[in-house]
Structures are given as C-alpha cells and as structure tokens.
Design an enzyme around this catalytic site. Structure first.
Site, PDB file in Angstrom:
ATOM      1  CD  GLU A  32       8.288   8.085   2.384  1.00  0.00           C
ATOM      2  OE1 GLU A  32       7.476   8.615   3.148  1.00  0.00           O
ATOM      3  OE2 GLU A  32       7.943   7.448   1.382  1.00  0.00           O
TER       4      GLU A  32
ATOM      5  N   GLY B 200       2.044   8.837   5.679  1.00  0.00           N
ATOM      6  CA  GLY B 200       1.091   8.031   4.923  1.00  0.00           C
ATOM      7  C   GLY B 200      -0.195   7.845   5.714  1.00  0.00           C
ATOM      8  N   GLY B 201      -0.323   6.678   6.350  1.00  0.00           N
ATOM      9  CA  GLY B 201      -1.560   6.296   7.043  1.00  0.00           C
ATOM     10  C   GLY B 201      -2.148   7.375   7.947  1.00  0.00           C
TER      11      GLY B 201
ATOM     12  CG  HIS C  42       6.171   6.573  -2.295  1.00  0.00           C
ATOM     13  ND1 HIS C  42       5.947   5.250  -1.998  1.00  0.00           N
ATOM     14  CD2 HIS C  42       5.970   7.269  -1.161  1.00  0.00           C
ATOM     15  CE1 HIS C  42       5.603   5.157  -0.717  1.00  0.00           C
ATOM     16  NE2 HIS C  42       5.611   6.366  -0.189  1.00  0.00           N
TER      17      HIS C  42
ATOM     18  CD  GLU D 222       3.546   2.720  -0.992  1.00  0.00           C
ATOM     19  OE1 GLU D 222       2.746   3.532  -1.476  1.00  0.00           O
ATOM     20  OE2 GLU D 222       3.727   2.604   0.243  1.00  0.00           O
TER      21      GLU D 222
ATOM     22  N   GLY E 217       4.295   1.919   6.690  1.00  0.00           N
ATOM     23  CA  GLY E 217       3.055   1.192   6.937  1.00  0.00           C
ATOM     24  C   GLY E 217       3.217   0.006   7.855  1.00  0.00           C
TER      25      GLY E 217
ATOM     26  CG  ASN F  64       1.818   9.474  -0.298  1.00  0.00           C
ATOM     27  OD1 ASN F  64       0.863   9.534  -1.089  1.00  0.00           O
ATOM     28  ND2 ASN F  64       2.804   8.593  -0.422  1.00  0.00           N
ATOM     29  CD1 TRP F  65      -3.759  12.317   2.119  1.00  0.00           C
ATOM     30  CD2 TRP F  65      -5.472  12.774   0.739  1.00  0.00           C
ATOM     31  NE1 TRP F  65      -4.338  13.488   2.545  1.00  0.00           N
ATOM     32  CE2 TRP F  65      -5.394  13.789   1.720  1.00  0.00           C
ATOM     33  CE3 TRP F  65      -6.481  12.847  -0.234  1.00  0.00           C
ATOM     34  CZ2 TRP F  65      -6.282  14.867   1.753  1.00  0.00           C
ATOM     35  CZ3 TRP F  65      -7.363  13.915  -0.196  1.00  0.00           C
ATOM     36  CH2 TRP F  65      -7.264  14.911   0.783  1.00  0.00           C
ATOM     37  CE  LYS F  66       1.932   5.568   1.518  1.00  0.00           C
ATOM     38  NZ  LYS F  66       2.748   4.488   2.048  1.00  0.00           N
TER      39      LYS F  66
ATOM     40  CB  SER G 207       5.519   4.097  11.162  1.00  0.00           C
ATOM     41  OG  SER G 207       5.264   2.943  10.368  1.00  0.00           O
TER      42      SER G 207
HETATM   43  O1  LIG Z   1       5.050   5.962   2.550  1.00  0.00           O
HETATM   44  C1  LIG Z   1       4.850   6.797   3.399  1.00  0.00           C
HETATM   45  C2  LIG Z   1       4.621   8.208   3.028  1.00  0.00           C
HETATM   46  O2  LIG Z   1       4.938   8.447   1.702  1.00  0.00           O
HETATM   47  C3  LIG Z   1       4.785   6.433   4.828  1.00  0.00           C
HETATM   48  O3  LIG Z   1       3.648   5.710   5.053  1.00  0.00           O
HETATM   49  P1  LIG Z   1       3.165   5.401   6.575  1.00  0.00           P
HETATM   50  O4  LIG Z   1       3.175   6.738   7.286  1.00  0.00           O
HETATM   51  O5  LIG Z   1       1.793   4.823   6.415  1.00  0.00           O
HETATM   52  O6  LIG Z   1       4.182   4.479   7.153  1.00  0.00           O
END
Ligand SMILES: O=C(CO)COP(=O)(O)O
Length: 271
Positions: free
Chosen positions: A182, A249-250, A110, A112, A188, A18-20, A228
């Site tokens: 999640e 994510g990251g 998600h 967020e 993050g 997920n590149w956000k 993470s």
């Molecule tokens: O929200 C995430 C994937 O959708 C997880 O993010 P991180 O891997 O950066 O913790």
C-alpha cells in the site's frame, strides 16, 4: 490451491475491505447484509474469490453472528492485534480473542498504525508472530510515502519492511502469509499506483521472500495492492501476474461498489 505450477492461478484472489474507523456495530451489520445480498443477487461464484472484511473491533461479534447465522461465504478479521496474548495491556486486543470470534485474518502494520501510532518494524514482527500463534493469517502491510517514491528508493524501502516483518518465520508460515503493498501516497487520495507499479513491487516482494525463505513458499504468498482501488480500476490491477488481490479502504464502505470489486473477473475482458 494446488502446488503444481506455483503460478498466479494457484493463488485464490483475496478481495479485502478495510473499514478503518468507520461503521459502528449497527451500521456494520447493515453494510454486511447489503454486501451479502448484492453478491448473492448477482449469483456470484463465491468459490473463485475469497472475500474478507476488516471491521472495527466493536463490530466483530455482530459480524460473527451474521456470518455464521446466515452462512455467508465471507471471512473477516481484525485491523490490529497486540503482540501479547493476555495480561495488563490496557486497550489492546489479543489475537486469541480475535480467533475466538472466528476471525481468519488480521491486518498488521497498516501505514496508519505505523504513522499515527508509531509502530516499528520490530513491534510488527512480534505482532505477525502473535497472529500465527493464534491461528490467524497476518496481512502484513508495507509501502512507501511520496518522498521515498520520488527519490526512487521505494522498492528498497518496502522490501526492508517486509524483511523486518517476517524475521524468524518458518517456510510453512510464509506459505500462508499475505502481504499488502500500500503506497502511502495512494491511500485515500484518489491517486492509484499504475498496474505496472503494483506489479513491480509485488514481483520484488515475491523474489525477496524467495531469497529469504524458498521459492516454493514465496510462490504461495498472496500479494495484495491497496490504495484508491475501485471497481473501475481493479481489473487492470489484478491482471498483473504477481498481484493476487486488493485491500480496499473507502470503496469497501459502499456495498454496491465493493461487490463490483469482488466481481472483478467480470471486468477483466474490458480492462
Ligand atoms: O488503506 C487502504 C486500505 O487498507 C486504502 O484505502 P483507500 O482505498 O481508501 O485508498
């Protein structure tokens, strides 16, 4: 996938990035080219794992062109969709448009989107249905915040989100469903839920879907862990019986790191 044993090995692992809101359409193409190159360089067996990326909407046309043009063995999806298919919904993106761009998946709910955009369970259920209506596989995200985890009600909380998100689905639809657990406190933050925490929740989600629908359908649902995830911790997480993949994510923004996550099987022996 076979239906013979309905166990972990019948469910193809899904490694999703997920590149956000990172990577404009030019950066996105560079990242995807690097990823494809890294995976092919290592003679990775693409058929054993499904690799998916979720870029920003503005990247999707370029991603489609690259994936189709170079016949990359990657799938991709949107990070959100409208509950409606067309009309006066300024700023929204229809599932029909995502399907037309070759998307296979779409993220729904998600954390967020739940927290920043106030998306409710009722809205997310409509989005899940909009995904199916447009032949997209929804990746329904669920998970608890830190206070709920500390209060010990994380399983109830997460199951409530899954229940609400899947209201009105058919068993056939549930067979295709992907649910991503999640925990918000692990996103993050560098805090990763332990493999047993991920297993506890994924087993509870599968059992709940078995109650709500039927055990055979629940056995086919792919359950992902997100929060993470890195190459260094992915193998231990994916050894767990009910965890069928990860939502990253990251670490998905770094082609080499993400490629190492896709190749998690290589780390299994040492996990
Ligand atoms: O929200 C995430 C994937 O959708 C997880 O993010 P991180 O891997 O950066 O913790």
């Amino acid at each position: 996938m076979t239906t013979s044993t309905n166990g972990k090995f019948d469910r193809k692992p899904l490694i999703a990035g997920n590149w956000k809101m990172n990577m404009d359409h030019v950066q996105g193409i560079t990242l995807l080219q690097k990823l494809a190159w890294t995976l092919s360089d290592a003679r990775h067996d693409y058929s054993r794992v499904e690799t998916a990326v979720f870029p920003p909407f503005t990247d999707l046309r370029g991603v489609q062109t690259l994936v189709q043009g170079d016949k990359l063995k990657l799938v991709y999806g949107g990070q959100d969709l409208s509950p409606e298919d067309e009309g006066a919904y300024t700023g929204d993106i229809s599932g029909a448009f995502l399907a037309k761009l070759g998307c296979a998946y779409v993220l729904v709910g998600h954390s967020e989107r739940r927290s920043i955009h106030g998306e409710t369970d009722e809205l997310l259920n409509r989005k899940v249905k909009a995904a199916y209506r447009n032949n997209l596989t929804p990746v329904l995200c669920a998970g608890e915040g830190l206070e709920i985890r500390q209060a010990g009600t994380h399983v109830d909380h997460t199951l409530n989100q899954v229940r609400a998100g899947t209201v009105g689905l058919t068993s056939e639809q549930v067979c295709e469903l992907v649910v991503a657990y999640e925990p918000v406190w692990a996103i993050g933050t560098g805090e990763v839920a332990g493999p047993q925490d991920a297993q506890e929740m994924c087993a509870a989600i599968r059992a709940e879907l078995g109650e709500l629908f039927d055990a055979d359908s629940a056995a086919k649902v792919r359950l992902l862990y997100g929060g993470s995830v890195k190459a260094a911790n992915v193998a231990a997480i994916l050894r767990e019986r009910d965890v069928d993949g990860v939502l990253v994510g990251g670490a998905s923004l770094d082609a080499a790191e993400f490629a190492n996550i896709v190749r998690f099987e290589k780390h299994l022996l040492t996990a």
